[in-house]
Design an enzyme around this catalytic site. Sequence first.
Site, PDB file in Angstrom:
ATOM      1  N   ASP A  72       0.857  -1.170   0.000  1.00 31.24           N
ATOM      2  CA  ASP A  72       0.000   0.000   0.000  1.00 31.24           C
ATOM      3  C   ASP A  72       0.895   1.223   0.000  1.00 31.24           C
ATOM      4  OD1 ASP A  72      -2.976   0.459   0.104  1.00 31.24           O
ATOM      5  OD2 ASP A  72      -2.182   2.028   1.411  1.00 31.24           O
ATOM      6  N   LYS A 174      13.714   5.962 -11.013  1.00 28.18           N
ATOM      7  CA  LYS A 174      12.716   6.123  -9.933  1.00 28.18           C
ATOM      8  C   LYS A 174      12.917   5.040  -8.873  1.00 28.18           C
ATOM      9  CE  LYS A 174       7.796   5.954  -8.799  1.00 28.18           C
ATOM     10  NZ  LYS A 174       6.411   5.670  -9.200  1.00 28.18           N
TER      11      LYS A 174
END
Length: 194
Positions: A72, A174
Site C-alpha cells: 500500500d 525512480k
Amino acid sequence: MNEVKEDIFFITGNSSKYNEIQQLFKQETINYNLIQKDLKTIEIQAESIKSVAEFKINSVKDKLICSAFVEDAGFFVDNPLNGFPGVYSSYVMKTIGNKGILNLIENFEDSRAHFSAAIALYFKPLHKIFFFEGTVEGKVSNLQKGNHGFGFDPIFIPDEIPTKTFAELTTTQKNSISHRGKAWLKLIDFLRKN
Ligand code: ITT
C-alpha cells in the site's frame, strides 16, 4: 546447482506498481518466481498505510498456496496540506487528481511532500506476516511534468534529483530512490535470509 524456484505472488490490481516491482525483481538473483495476482482484497480506510496493507493481506492469506505480498502506498503533502491526501491517495487521484492538488498550494518553493510504501508479506513457511517500509522525501512541482510513471509522479520532485519530477525519470531511476524501491530492498533482504 539447479534449484526449483518457489512462486511468490504480488497481489495488486495496479499494473504500474507491478511493473516497477517486476523491474526491481529482475535485477536480483533470488530463488523465487514473481507472479502478479489481482485477487479481491479488502481495502479498509485506516490511519496508516501499514494498517491498510495488514488488513489487505489478512483478508486473503487463508486462501494462499504460497508466500504473497501486498503493497500500500500514499502521497503525503506535508507542507501546506498536513499530509493530505495520504491514506486517501487513491480516492483523491480519482476525484480531483494532480490538478486539484496543485490548486490547493500557493507557495511551491516551501512545499514538502513524501511518498511512503508499506509491503505486507505473508510468509508461508512461518505462517506469519512481515512488514517492509520505505519513504522518499521531496517537494511539489508547480506544474505537472513528465510522461513516465503513474499517479502523483508528475507533481513530485525528489530531493535526490531536484531538477526532475518522478514522471521525468526512467523506471530504473525512480526505483533507485523511491519509497517502493526502498521497501522492496528490505523484502529481498528478508527473503534471502529466510
Ligand atoms: P492495489 O491494487 O495494489 O491496492 P492501488 O492503485 O489501490 O493498487 P495504492 O492504494 O497503493 O494502489 O495507492 C494509492 C494511490 O496512490 C494510487 O492509486 C496512485 O494514485 C498513488 N500512488 C501510489 N504509489 C505511487 C507512485 O509510486 N507514484 C505515484 N503515485 C502513486
